[in-house]
Design a protein around this motif. Structure first.
Motif, PDB file in Angstrom:
ATOM      1  N   ILE A 351      11.377  25.726   5.356  1.00 22.91           N
ATOM      2  CA  ILE A 351      12.609  25.004   5.028  1.00 22.91           C
ATOM      3  C   ILE A 351      13.756  25.411   5.948  1.00 22.91           C
ATOM      4  CG2 ILE A 351      12.088  24.507   2.601  1.00 22.91           C
ATOM      5  CD1 ILE A 351      13.565  27.049   1.840  1.00 22.91           C
ATOM      6  N   GLY A 355      17.043  20.260   7.237  1.00 22.34           N
ATOM      7  CA  GLY A 355      15.934  19.434   6.777  1.00 22.34           C
ATOM      8  C   GLY A 355      16.237  18.731   5.474  1.00 22.34           C
ATOM      9  N   SER A 359      10.952  15.608   3.478  1.00 26.40           N
ATOM     10  CA  SER A 359      10.065  16.028   4.571  1.00 26.40           C
ATOM     11  C   SER A 359       9.687  17.505   4.510  1.00 26.40           C
ATOM     12  CB  SER A 359      10.728  15.729   5.924  1.00 26.40           C
ATOM     13  OG  SER A 359      11.939  16.461   6.064  1.00 26.40           O
ATOM     14  N   GLU A 360      10.578  18.353   3.994  1.00 18.67           N
ATOM     15  CA  GLU A 360      10.335  19.791   4.038  1.00 18.67           C
ATOM     16  C   GLU A 360       9.945  20.410   2.695  1.00 18.67           C
ATOM     17  OE1 GLU A 360      13.148  21.183   7.810  1.00 18.67           O
ATOM     18  OE2 GLU A 360      13.583  21.911   5.781  1.00 18.67           O
TER      19      GLU A 360
END
Length: 480
Positions: A351, A355, A359-360
């Motif tokens: 992380i 972000g 997506s993370e």
């Protein structure tokens, strides 16, 4: 045990009440976590004091669980359940009305004391009400799913209450559960208790409580540096006292934890695996929640929703996981499950401050959910497999204690790890939010290795395949 089991309908309604209790105890380990930033600001707590709001509950809970299990066995499981409910309600009301950080921490500790009476009595009554067969498997599947999803439900409920009411309602909401539990318990639950030797091991209780307290305080002191003599002094005292506790349990005629309960390879493996799960569910998820609110800027409610993906995956795949367990046995399923959870945590450890959740974070939570689904459904049943009725309460207590001891130590260790990583990043000129994200990522990376250890534990201790699955879990797939 009661001379005859209640009717089928009464047993299932009893399971609903006991499941509600399990939900309250599990979610109380996390519901306050998401409210910590608001509570910290309101009560003026320092970062070092903040962790004890979580740790005080976990420490008192885990330190007294074995005694609570023995009280449930000897005094009466329904009686212990009812007293635990009342005490938990009083402690929750005190915490909800707390006017200082110290008062909140004390109330959380008192919650843990009564939870240590509630949790083993509830799980022991499930074991007594459903002694064998398909019904037992369904009952334990319900408890396994609650254990797996209760923590995430705590984040969600805590987020909603913090955002739309006040952080104090994260404690006061327990009164709703308490009232329902007392009414349902009075009407539906039947008394059961162990026969024979019913003496309490007070010496063992004191030793194990001092041991856990010294260990957890020692790890908490590591926040100030691993080279501190006080850190290693407390850790050494805690480890030494744990050795004394094991020796005492082998010598006393009325042990707090009969060693026969933990010597069984399958049952002992289940206890160790639950400790590794506690490292993640109590320790690591706390810091992921901080990332949601502090770094990503989510509201408390959205931070709660951020954890729901894992819960949805666990609930959706639980029937499949149960079928896989009865088909392949504990070694395969309980090795693959922790490895999947570790893969999700390794992904989450990347992380960043820039972000996004989608997506993370989300992909890692989905993979973690798949992994924990393979763990939660069978592990509590394995932890109580083959236990004599005389030891049902203490075995239930050990199952709960394993997870919370793992979580308590993890919170202390991860706080030290986070503080060290944060200090190093700031010293190197890293801005605050990227430094926070990096420190939280280090915590998640360490938690992934805990799950690798859990996989190795399962692979070594669950050495059989399907024949090693206890008969009581063998028919669970047909109950789905």
């Amino acid at each position: 045990m009661p001379s005859a089991l209640p009717s089928s309908r009464t047993r299932w309604w009893s399971l609903a009440i006991l499941g509600l209790t399990q939900l309250m105890v599990v979610l109380d380990g996390t519901i306050v976590a998401i409210a910590l930033p608001a509570a910290q600001a309101d009560l003026g707590m320092a970062d070092g004091q903040r962790q004890w709001v979580v740790t005080a509950y976990a420490v008192s809970f885990s330190a007294l669980l074995l005694l609570g299990g023995r009280i449930a066995d000897f005094w009466g499981r329904k009686r212990a359940f009812m007293v635990g409910m009342v005490g938990f309600g009083v402690a929750s009301a005190w915490g909800g009305l707390a006017q200082s950080g110290g008062e909140l921490i004390a109330a959380r500790g008192l919650q843990g004391v009564f939870a240590a009476l509630l949790a083993p009595s509830a799980l022991a009554m499930v074991s007594v009400l459903f002694p064998s067969g398909r019904d037992r498997n369904v009952a334990f599947a319900v408890f396994g799913i609650i254990a797996g999803t209760g923590a995430a439900f705590g984040f969600l409920l805590g987020g909603a209450l913090t955002q739309y009411a006040d952080w104090r309602w994260c404690l006061l909401v327990n009164l709703v559960f308490v009232v329902a539990g007392l009414i349902g318990g009075k009407v539906l639950l039947v008394e059961s208790k162990a026969e024979g030797d019913t003496r309490y091991d007070i010496v063992g209780t004191v030793i194990v409580a001092l041991s856990l307290g010294a260990l957890i305080y020692g790890f908490a002191r590591a926040e100030h540096g691993w080279d501190e003599p006080e850190t290693w002094g407390f850790l050494a005292v805690g480890a030494g006292l744990m050795g004394v506790f094991v020796w005492w349990q082998s010598r006393t005629s009325h042990p707090l934890l009969p060693l026969r309960v933990v010597r069984d390879r399958v049952r002992g493996g289940a206890f160790l695996l639950q400790a590794m799960v506690g490292v993640v569910m109590v320790g690591a998820m706390l810091y992921l929640t901080f990332h949601f609110q502090i770094v990503l800027g989510m509201s408390p409610l959205m931070a709660g929703f951020g954890n729901v993906a894992m819960t949805v995956v666990i609930m959706a795949t639980a029937p499949i996981s149960t079928t896989l367990f009865t088909t392949f046995g504990p070694r395969v399923v309980l090795t693959v499950g922790p490895l999947l959870a570790a893969a999700g945590l390794f992904f989450l450890s990347g992380i960043t401050a820039e972000g996004s959740y989608w997506s993370e974070v989300l992909p890692g939570l989905v993979v973690m959910g798949l992994g924990f689904s393979l763990i939660f459904v069978p592990v509590q049943n394995l932890a109580l497999s083959g236990v004599d009725a005389h030891d049902a309460g203490v075995a239930s207590a050990m199952a709960n204690a394993s997870m919370h001891v793992g979580g308590s130590i993890a919170v202390a260790v991860f706080t030290a790890l986070y503080s060290s990583a944060m200090a190093d990043a700031l010293a190197q000129g890293t801005e605050r939010l990227p430094a926070l994200a990096g420190a939280y990522g280090d915590v998640l990376f360490a938690a992934a290795w805990a799950m690798i250890l859990g996989a190795a534990t399962s692979f070594v201790l669950f050495r059989g395949s399907k024949p090693e699955v206890p008969e009581s879990v063998d028919a669970v797939a047909t109950a789905r």
